[in-house]
Design an enzyme around this catalytic site. Sequence first.
Site, short mmCIF file in Angstrom:
data_model
loop_
_atom_site.label_atom_id
_atom_site.label_comp_id
_atom_site.label_asym_id
_atom_site.label_seq_id
_atom_site.Cartn_x
_atom_site.Cartn_y
_atom_site.Cartn_z
N LYS A 8 0.83 -1.20 0.00
CA LYS A 8 0.00 0.00 0.00
C LYS A 8 0.86 1.26 0.00
CE LYS A 8 -3.84 -2.42 2.16
NZ LYS A 8 -4.43 -2.87 3.43
N GLN A 13 -4.70 -1.69 9.69
CA GLN A 13 -4.50 -2.98 9.05
C GLN A 13 -5.04 -4.08 9.96
OE1 GLN A 13 -3.15 -3.60 5.92
NE2 GLN A 13 -3.85 -5.68 6.31
N ASP A 59 -11.07 3.74 4.55
CA ASP A 59 -11.24 2.29 4.36
C ASP A 59 -12.70 1.88 4.53
OD1 ASP A 59 -10.13 -0.16 3.67
OD2 ASP A 59 -9.71 -0.73 5.74
#
Length: 292
Positions: free
Chosen positions: A58, A102, A125
């Site tokens: 990422k 994450q 996200d």
Amino acid sequence: MSPTQTAHLMDGTGTARRLVEESAGRAAELVRRTGSAPCLATVLVGEDPASVTYVRMKQARCAKAGIESRRVQLPAGTTTAELVAALRDLSQDASVHGILLQHPVGPHIDERAAFEAIAPEKDVDGVTMTSFGAMAFGLPGFVSCTPGGIMRLLDEYDVDVAGRHAVVVGRSAILGKPAGMLLLARDATVTYCHSRTADLSAYVREADIVVAAVGRPRLIRGEDIKPGAVVIDAGYNAGNVGDVDFDTAAERARLITPVPGGVGPMTIAVLLAQTVTAAYHQLGADLDRAIV
């Protein structure tokens, strides 16, 4: 489509590349207007090898899109309270425009509490309850990235979901559930299936669109795919295997995503696009080019 024909692949890699290029252009324009580049903070708890790899990937994609990346590494023993505090600090940091936690974060952490510590305007996200509510009600907000990537792929291949029967196999809060919500918003008729569904095959056989997002290798068999259906495999299992038995499903589907190279690249591309949009909002720039 004849059962002997092979489905057309839905190229997530190429579609994602174009979206990242578009995001890079928008990021450069933001720098021109404001002097500031979009910034994505990635929070990683522990040293899980797969998570470390994902974060590095990422960060590399961020660089290609002209997005600054900040990695926040926390020890594996981090408590829920400590993680929540770190996320709240980032939420209050004006130099950070998007936050990615994450996951998984470890069984000792209340992941939902951690997600909710992310400010909605930085939830690029799409994991907070605020974001899910916006998806459910069709309001402005950030979508969960994998479902958002799925919808972009459907658009790329001119799949009109209105009036179609979509079967979503999986009910996670950041994949299955929001995928169904986004399909419903496009006037699809949506059926949710999951690990407790009796006679899953019977539902899959009726689906015009199948979204497999349950995390079980080759759970969806090709013999159950309706001829001419569109198959989206959002599963990723050991050995580069999806939730769909690709070889047999491809003999009956009209369109199908490969694993890898299908949904995965789209997830990251949507994350970057939403980070740029978040930066436009927070910096008060003209949003004409900022809407994802």
